[in-house]
Design a protein around this motif. Structure first.
Motif, PDB file in Angstrom:
ATOM      1  N   ARG A 158      25.944  26.573 -55.833  1.00  0.00           N
ATOM      2  CA  ARG A 158      24.710  26.630 -56.622  1.00  0.00           C
ATOM      3  C   ARG A 158      24.828  25.807 -57.910  1.00  0.00           C
ATOM      4  N   GLU A 195      12.263  27.763 -58.679  1.00  0.00           N
ATOM      5  CA  GLU A 195      13.006  27.034 -59.700  1.00  0.00           C
ATOM      6  C   GLU A 195      13.098  25.554 -59.338  1.00  0.00           C
ATOM      7  N   GLU A 251      22.262  22.795 -58.974  1.00  0.00           N
ATOM      8  CA  GLU A 251      21.547  22.851 -60.251  1.00  0.00           C
ATOM      9  C   GLU A 251      21.858  21.635 -61.117  1.00  0.00           C
ATOM     10  N   PHE A 302      14.261  31.452 -50.873  1.00  0.00           N
ATOM     11  CA  PHE A 302      15.480  31.018 -51.551  1.00  0.00           C
ATOM     12  C   PHE A 302      16.255  30.075 -50.630  1.00  0.00           C
ATOM     13  N   SER A 338      12.732  36.847 -49.331  1.00  0.00           N
ATOM     14  CA  SER A 338      12.892  38.200 -49.870  1.00  0.00           C
ATOM     15  C   SER A 338      11.762  39.101 -49.375  1.00  0.00           C
ATOM     16  N   TYR A 391      19.387  30.062 -54.522  1.00  0.00           N
ATOM     17  CA  TYR A 391      18.644  29.121 -55.362  1.00  0.00           C
ATOM     18  C   TYR A 391      17.160  29.279 -55.065  1.00  0.00           C
ATOM     19  N   PRO A 392      16.390  29.862 -56.013  1.00  0.00           N
ATOM     20  CA  PRO A 392      14.964  30.120 -55.746  1.00  0.00           C
ATOM     21  C   PRO A 392      14.191  28.816 -55.603  1.00  0.00           C
ATOM     22  N   SER A 412      22.557  39.191 -52.579  1.00  0.00           N
ATOM     23  CA  SER A 412      22.441  38.998 -54.021  1.00  0.00           C
ATOM     24  C   SER A 412      21.607  37.753 -54.304  1.00  0.00           C
ATOM     25  N   THR A 413      20.410  37.947 -54.862  1.00  0.00           N
ATOM     26  CA  THR A 413      19.545  36.804 -55.157  1.00  0.00           C
ATOM     27  C   THR A 413      20.100  35.951 -56.289  1.00  0.00           C
ATOM     28  N   THR A 414      21.003  36.501 -57.104  1.00  0.00           N
ATOM     29  CA  THR A 414      21.569  35.707 -58.191  1.00  0.00           C
ATOM     30  C   THR A 414      22.469  34.599 -57.677  1.00  0.00           C
ATOM     31  N   ARG A 415      22.912  34.704 -56.431  1.00  0.00           N
ATOM     32  CA  ARG A 415      23.761  33.662 -55.846  1.00  0.00           C
ATOM     33  C   ARG A 415      22.971  32.759 -54.905  1.00  0.00           C
TER      34      ARG A 415
END
Length: 612
Positions: A419, A476, A423, A457, A451, A472-473, A467-470
């Motif tokens: 990720r 974004e 980014e 994502f 989701s 990439y939406p 885990s959505t924190t890992r």
């Protein structure tokens, strides 16, 4: 019981050989031959067969449209037991009582649900079929302490012939079951020998374990061993994807290291170092891995995994594996692994033959970010077998036919597509380059997930389904691309969208971005449809069609250029019919918004295949 069954089978074979179908039956049994990997290991093994293996079965649709059951367990079990007899000196079955020998090793075998796919095509008596078997072999010492668990995988493709009966409904399918089971059994033999190979001159740790366990089982006394420089020994094994011992372009390889502490005291954390040709060693996410502490008599296994580049210039490769003890002991001798190299085979119409540079066409204001994820750090995330090759080939086409300078192309593959890497490319690299005249292409081959709220994502290499924190939406990505102010931005997605929260009866459909922004999207599937891959083409279907279009097939007006409008029309017209004719499945790509809304940007030139 098993001896009785084999005797009955032998009697049946003798009786059936008098009938007209004897050639088929003889061929069927002849195909059970397993490879000779050397003399049996001096060990007694007890084989425990899980019902998931012995009772394994599936079903298929015959040529007359009726479901037929297919028993697979007995064949796979017989060949795995045959493999055990060729691997170990003595084999005791879980319920057997032919010998009172105490086992040195216990092997438990289980099988996942078999995967059988039969497709009908234009040849009336031949149908393409593929059978996949996934098993696990668990190894324990005589006290029941786990030693290792090894996955076994086998997949075979054949064209099945209809039986020569009046109705001609059913297929001659037993040889496919035999062949696939034989591949599975051969893998078992290889895995077992890697763990317990007693070849003392190879300097392996398992040799010491074998001698010790054999002496304990037989009551014999071995002469005392001399002092050793190190209590650590190891075995390195090179495993290629198709098991032919030739490293082919685009193939996934594993270098497995089994480390054993043969001493009487614990060994602190140690490390394994991998070296080799720079062009190949650079494909590995790491060349040094920590083993961690090992208890006396204990063992640990680890793997270096990589996907080879498609173009291989060398003919031979040698990897060196070294063990680095952390306690000041002298390391055991390094081991060398040698293999022949072979470039990836070209498919029928040579899309993998990278076209020459179109010297008459340059686009210095064009940029490409190509991301290909053929595997993930979490192994349970579904893999895209050819995603890395897809991204590599797309990047090559945009440079040779699309006129992009090499510095205007970023290629992120597998472990290089974390990720933070994605980014950095989107939030730092592109904004520092792009102008109002730029044409930007983001290509992503991999997986996405939706989701429960419908948000989409992209899954990077280090992503996690829990885990959505890992992840990439996509929102974004849209926001970042919206800040570029480029002339045109193209986003291409070739992959499968995974449902999150499978318990929902009707999960929300994927959201690929809002209307009104400057991003034009080509999505390989509609909704949660599967994005297909071909072992013959070695590409995803959407990417394969895109490559054909970029090299000239999409040039509808034959002016030597392929525009954004032509490429989009070609994909929308060709992918779905090809999916039905070649795969007997549906895949419907989509363009968002409708490509007619691009207006004059439809004429943006992507490639110029006929400008030389």
């Amino acid at each position: 019981m098993r001896l009785h069954r084999l005797c009955v089978c032998g009697i049946l074979l003798v009786q059936l050989s008098t009938f007209g179908g004897c050639d088929t039956i003889k061929a069927r049994f002849a195909r059970q031959t397993l490879p000779d990997l050397g003399p049996p290991l001096p060990l007694t093994a007890r084989i425990e067969v899980d019902p998931s293996l012995s009772e394994a079965k599936t079903q298929y649709l015959d040529g007359c449209g009726r479901f037929r059951p297919l028993a697979i367990g007995s064949t796979a079990e017989d060949l795995l037991i045959q493999a055990a007899h060729q691997t170990f000196r003595t084999v005791v079955m879980q319920d057997g009582h032919a010998t009172d020998a105490k086992p040195d090793v216990i092997v438990r075998l289980r099988l996942l649900e078999p995967r059988l796919k039969i497709q009908t095509d234009g040849l009336y008596d031949r149908a393409p079929a593929e059978l996949g078997l996934d098993a696990f072999a668990e190894f324990f010492d005589q006290a029941g302490t786990p030693l290792a668990e090894r996955p076994l995988q086998a997949a075979r493709k054949e064209r099945l012939q209809l039986e020569l009966t009046q109705q001609r409904c059913d297929y001659v399918i037993d040889p496919l079951v035999q062949d696939t089971s034989a591949v599975l059994a051969a893998q078992f033999m290889q895995e077992a020998r890697v763990l317990f190979d007693p070849a003392a001159k190879a300097g392996t740790a398992s040799a010491a374990q074998t001698v010790a366990s054999t002496a304990q089982a037989t009551g014999s006394t071995a002469p005392p061993a001399g002092p050793a420089a190190s209590s650590l020994t190891f075995k390195a094994t090179l495993l290629d994807e198709n098991g032919n011992q030739v490293l082919e372009g685009g193939e996934r390889i594993r270098i497995r290291i089994d480390v054993v502490n043969a001493g009487s005291s614990a060994v602190p954390a140690t490390a394994v170092q991998l070296a080799g040709p720079p062009a190949l060693i650079g494909q590995f996410p790491a060349t040094k891995l920590s083993v961690g502490p090992i208890e006396p008599g204990g063992s640990k296994s680890l793997e270096f995994v990589a996907t080879l580049p498609q173009a291989l210039s060398q003919q031979q490769a040698e990897f060196q594996v070294s063990l680095i003890p952390a306690d000041g002991q002298a390391p055991p001798p390094a081991q060398a692994l040698r293999a022949a190299l072979q470039a990836a085979p070209l498919n029928g119409d040579d899309v993998d033959r990278i076209p020459p540079v179109s010297t008459g066409f340059q686009r210095r204001d064009g940029y490409l970010l190509a991301i290909g994820l053929g595997s993930y750090r979490e192994p349970h995330i579904p893999a895209r077998k050819y995603a890395g090759l897809d991204a590599e080939t797309v990047a090559a086409y945009f440079q040779t036919l699309g006129g992009l300078p090499p510095n205007n192309v970023r290629l992120l593959r597998d472990w290089g597509a974390l990720r933070p890497d994605i980014e950095e490319a989107i939030h730092d690299w592109l904004p520092s380059k792009v102008t109002k005249d730029s044409v930007v292409t983001i290509y992503f081959a991999g997986q996405a997930i939706v989701s429960p709220t419908g948000e989409t994502f992209l899954i990077p290499y280090d992503g996690s389904l829990g885990s959505t924190t890992r992840l990439y939406p996509l929102k974004e990505l849209d926001a970042a691309l919206g800040q570029l102010k480029a002339k045109q931005i193209l986003f291409i997605f070739d992959g499968t969208v995974i449902k999150s929260g499978a318990e929902r009866a009707k999960p929300p459909m994927p959201k690929w971005g809002g209307a009104g922004n400057s991003v034009f999207r080509i999505i390989g599937t509609t909704g949660f449809g599967k994005s297909l891959e071909s072992d013959d083409w070695r590409h995803g279907l959407l990417t394969y069609t895109l490559l054909r279009g970029l090299r000239g097939d999409a040039d509808s007006n034959r002016n030597g250029e392929v525009t954004l409008g032509e490429a989009t029309t070609y994909l929308l017209e060709k992918v779905s019919p090809t999916a039905r004719s070649q795969f007997k499945q549906d895949q419907q790509p989509q363009a968002l918004p409708a490509h007619q809304a691009l207006g004059k940007n439809l004429d943006i030139v992507l490639t110029a295949p006929q400008r030389r």
